[in-house]
Design an enzyme around this catalytic site. Structure first.
Site, PDB file in Angstrom:
ATOM      1  N   ASP A 163      43.918  40.113  39.488  1.00 36.48           N
ATOM      2  CA  ASP A 163      43.097  41.315  39.356  1.00 36.48           C
ATOM      3  C   ASP A 163      42.549  41.357  37.926  1.00 36.48           C
ATOM      4  OD1 ASP A 163      43.787  44.093  41.420  1.00 36.48           O
ATOM      5  OD2 ASP A 163      42.099  43.963  40.008  1.00 36.48           O
ATOM      6  N   ASP A 166      37.875  44.432  39.062  1.00 37.02           N
ATOM      7  CA  ASP A 166      38.089  45.874  39.166  1.00 37.02           C
ATOM      8  C   ASP A 166      36.852  46.635  38.672  1.00 37.02           C
ATOM      9  OD1 ASP A 166      40.140  47.998  39.563  1.00 37.02           O
ATOM     10  OD2 ASP A 166      39.788  48.375  37.445  1.00 37.02           O
ATOM     11  N   GLU A 208      34.767  44.612  42.962  1.00 32.69           N
ATOM     12  CA  GLU A 208      34.964  45.938  43.551  1.00 32.69           C
ATOM     13  C   GLU A 208      33.852  46.837  43.027  1.00 32.69           C
ATOM     14  OE1 GLU A 208      37.313  48.742  41.750  1.00 32.69           O
ATOM     15  OE2 GLU A 208      38.003  49.739  43.555  1.00 32.69           O
ATOM     16  N   HIS A 227      45.347  48.919  48.109  1.00 35.24           N
ATOM     17  CA  HIS A 227      46.266  49.786  47.358  1.00 35.24           C
ATOM     18  C   HIS A 227      45.668  51.147  47.045  1.00 35.24           C
ATOM     19  CE1 HIS A 227      43.512  48.064  44.565  1.00 35.24           C
ATOM     20  NE2 HIS A 227      43.871  48.968  43.674  1.00 35.24           N
ATOM     21  N   ASP A 228      44.351  51.309  47.294  1.00 36.33           N
ATOM     22  CA  ASP A 228      43.697  52.609  47.061  1.00 36.33           C
ATOM     23  C   ASP A 228      43.471  53.357  48.368  1.00 36.33           C
ATOM     24  OD1 ASP A 228      41.449  51.290  44.523  1.00 36.33           O
ATOM     25  OD2 ASP A 228      43.448  52.177  44.345  1.00 36.33           O
TER      26      ASP A 228
HETATM   27  O1  TEU Z   1      39.500  51.614  41.634  1.00 41.75           O
HETATM   28  C1  TEU Z   1      38.256  52.179  41.244  1.00 41.75           C
HETATM   29  C2  TEU Z   1      37.870  53.260  42.200  1.00 41.75           C
HETATM   30  O2  TEU Z   1      36.718  53.585  42.390  1.00 41.75           O
HETATM   31  C3  TEU Z   1      38.953  53.903  42.979  1.00 41.75           C
HETATM   32  O3  TEU Z   1      40.085  53.801  42.127  1.00 41.75           O
HETATM   33  C4  TEU Z   1      38.734  55.389  43.233  1.00 41.75           C
HETATM   34  O4  TEU Z   1      37.779  55.901  42.384  1.00 41.75           O
HETATM   35  C5  TEU Z   1      40.075  56.050  42.940  1.00 41.75           C
HETATM   36  O5  TEU Z   1      40.963  55.533  43.900  1.00 41.75           O
HETATM   37  C6  TEU Z   1      39.993  57.560  42.938  1.00 41.75           C
HETATM   38  O6  TEU Z   1      39.796  58.036  44.254  1.00 41.75           O
HETATM   39  C7  TEU Z   1      40.000  50.581  40.779  1.00 41.75           C
HETATM   40  C8  TEU Z   1      41.406  50.234  41.280  1.00 41.75           C
HETATM   41  O7  TEU Z   1      41.308  49.741  42.619  1.00 41.75           O
HETATM   42  C9  TEU Z   1      42.249  51.468  41.206  1.00 41.75           C
HETATM   43  O8  TEU Z   1      43.551  51.229  41.749  1.00 41.75           O
HETATM   44  C10 TEU Z   1      42.378  51.877  39.741  1.00 41.75           C
HETATM   45  O9  TEU Z   1      43.089  53.100  39.678  1.00 41.75           O
HETATM   46  C11 TEU Z   1      40.987  52.068  39.115  1.00 41.75           C
HETATM   47  O10 TEU Z   1      40.067  51.033  39.428  1.00 41.75           O
HETATM   48  C12 TEU Z   1      41.107  52.062  37.599  1.00 41.75           C
HETATM   49  O11 TEU Z   1      41.400  50.759  37.162  1.00 41.75           O
END
Ligand code: TEU
Ligand code: CA
Length: 573
Positions: free
Chosen positions: A99, A206, A264, A338-339
């Site tokens: 990542d 990311d 992403e 994971h999100d």
């Molecule tokens: O995620 C960016 C992102 O757009 C999502 O995190 C979303 O905005 C967030 O879940 C709030 O709803 C990346 C990673 O996947 C995430 O796990 C990190 O928290 C984020 O970047 C910061 O690095």
């Protein structure tokens, strides 16, 4: 003609290190735990692992706040463990993707400690510092109205030098200043080359659209009626230099290795997506778009949720993948990460849990693009129980949102009712649902650890776990194993094919064609029929030809009727 490549053919399995497998009994997942399961993953049909951040970090955002790119978080293991993992994968013909978190570092990173130490420090402009705005009462205010993804202002005031720094995410995740070429070169060396030179085969990049900010830092229109901020992706996906930065990263680093990158980006126009991932652009190989995983969500606020409907879902599936047709671009297929919450809960049905999980497997393994599955998806792990209270939720995104909500509405007479509604949505879409420990068997703590884990194991680990499914030929796990084989067996149609929806207006079924030349030609096609409803529905043959059933999620296929959550893949000649 199809241009086959290893990163297009691949099935990629995402691992969240903290929750995957604890090998040394400290309640936290680790790299040795991952190494102990490589044969399990190979046997499932996994080609590549995407490992979420395992670098040294205070863990405020579970590793997306990096304090040293050239390291491993000690509780996960060592640089030697990483080399063992890389070699263990390569010896099995598998690969490793890490990542790449380079929009921001942790505030514990040495670079930020220098930058914040004084206005004249050589690293001051490695981050984004601005003086306060003074309001009509003479009080200090943030430089503009930008909102953070994790609630509150996107700016954090720093007493020492009496300035604000930009943080699109947590206050301990200061944004790097990408305008500074020294920052970019330092990242290319320590975040990318350091790992490529150790044999890492690529990166998931990311927040790949956020690095370039419009340097005027103007206020943006507030879009929600309750005057809440909107997160950065509504205004920083269109930064003036974002494609220049990706082209530089590709030409200076990535292009020198046989590696892949997946960005992403989440939300962007079709034109921007093609700029990010057309081969001729020389930026990234493929893109994560959020069309599918955000069906029913209000753009920009995960916890404003309007509910699922199948028509929107079909449009989202199509727009996420079909935009590459006729181009040299490539995209991705995913429905968990994971999100995101667990797909069987979000898009399936608890009353038809295994059948609907297998239906989702049929969908995912027949869509064009590189396929990503998330740890636990292969055994249909579910969201956490609705009975769990907010105290069980640990993710900064969930916790901050809840506290901000309580601050705003805590004194309202109907707060209890409002809080219940919010907990319903948190119970459906919070990021925590994908971060509970993987359920390996029915022993204590689901076989994840021998001690109480850092995060509570889901209550259903005795019913849902790897061990009970490995031997059961009818399990979700073995269904995924077969689905992944079928995807490879018919890859020209299922991985590389074009896509055509046949039943757009149908509220219960999702039926589509996958084909190589054109839908009218007599060349073989895949005909995918999915019943996303609890009702039996009439099976309609939308096309002529010889139908050969190659995979389905029910044992007795009825010619006339699709049972609830039944899906089928036919090859039609
Ligand atoms: O995620 C960016 C992102 O757009 C999502 O995190 C979303 O905005 C967030 O879940 C709030 O709803 C990346 C990673 O996947 C995430 O796990 C990190 O928290 C984020 O970047 C910061 O690095
Ligand atoms: Ca451990």
């Amino acid at each position: 003609t199809i241009s086959y490549t290893w990163w297009k053919d691949a099935t990629i399995y995402q691992i969240w290190p903290a929750s995957y497998k604890d090998s040394n009994g400290d309640g936290i997942g680790d790299i040795q735990g991952i190494i102990s399961t490589l044969d399990y993953l190979k046997d499932l049909g996994v080609d590549i692992i995407w490992l979420s951040p395992m670098y040294d970090s205070p863990q405020d955002d579970m590793g997306y706040d990096i304090s040293d790119y050239e390291s491993v978080y000690p509780k996960y293991g060592t640089l030697d463990d990483m080399q063992t993992l890389i070699d263990g994968l390569h010896s099995r013909g598998m690969r490793l993707v890490l990542d790449l978190v380079i929009n921001h570092t942790s505030s514990e990173h040495a670079w930020f400690k220098e930058s914040r130490s004084s206005k004249t420090n050589p690293k001051r402009d490695w981050y984004v510092w601005k003086p306060p705005k003074i309001d009509e009462h003479g009080n200090k205010q943030p430089p503009n109205n930008w909102g953070s993804h994790f609630s509150g202002s996107a700016w954090k005031y720093d007493e020492l030098t009496e300035e604000y720094y930009l943080r699109l995410f947590a206050p301990t995740q200061p944004d790097l200043n990408w305008e500074n070429p020294k920052v970019r070169d330092a990242l290319y060396d320590s975040a990318l080359k350091f790992w490529f030179d150790r044999g890492v085969d690529g990166f998931r990049i990311d927040t790949a659209g956020l690095y370039s900010k419009d340097q005027r830092f103007q206020d943006v229109p507030v879009i929600f009626p309750d005057k809440t901020y909107q997160p950065s992706d509504l205004y920083t996906q269109t930064g003036p230099r974002i494609h220049e930065f990706h082209k530089e990263m590709y030409s200076k680093v990535t292009s020198n290795y046989d590696v892949m990158t997946v960005g992403e980006v989440g939300h962007c126009s079709r034109e921007a997506a093609l700029k990010y991932v057309s081969a001729k652009e020389g930026e990234m190989n493929m893109i994560f778009l959020f069309n599918v995983v955000e069906v029913g969500s209000v753009r920009g606020d995960r916890f404003k949720y309007n509910g699922f409907n199948l028509i929107d879902f079909k449009k989202a599936v199509e727009s996420q993948g079909a935009f590459i047709e006729g181009t040299d671009a490539w995209s991705t297929v995913f429905i968990e990460n994971h999100d995101q919450p667990r797909s069987v809960t979000r898009f399936g049905n608890g009353k038809y849990k295994d059948t609907s999980a297998k239906l989702i497997s049929l969908l995912q393994t027949t869509l064009t693009g590189t396929l990503f599955i998330y740890q636990g998806q292969e055994i249909a792990m579910t969201n956490l129980p609705r009975s769990w209270s907010i105290e069980e939720y640990k993710d900064i995104n969930t916790v901050n949102y809840y506290h901000e909500f309580k601050e705003k509405y805590g004194k309202d007479a109907d707060f209890a009712e409002k809080e219940k509604k919010l907990m319903d949505v948190i119970n459906l879409v919070a990021r925590d649902h994908s971060r509970s420990p993987v359920q390996w068997d029915s022993s204590a703590y689901g076989g994840f650890s021998t001690v109480e884990p850092w995060s509570r194991v889901n209550d259903n680990y005795k019913e849902i776990n790897v061990a009970s499914q490995i031997e059961d030929s009818n399990s979700v796990l073995n269904f995924w194993r077969k689905s992944l084989k079928v995807r490879k067996q018919f890859k020209d149609l299922l991985i590389y094919g074009s896509f055509k929806v046949l039943d757009y207006e149908n509220e219960k079924t999702f039926t589509y064609l996958k084909y190589q030349s054109d839908p009218e030609s007599s060349s073989p096609k895949a005909y995918v029929v999915l019943n996303f409803s609890t009702d039996p529905v009439k099976f309609e043959k939308h096309i002529e030809g010889e139908f050969k059933l190659v995979h389905s999620n029910v044992s007795d296929v009825d010619e006339e009727t699709l049972s609830p959550y039944e899906g089928r893949i036919y090859i039609v000649s």
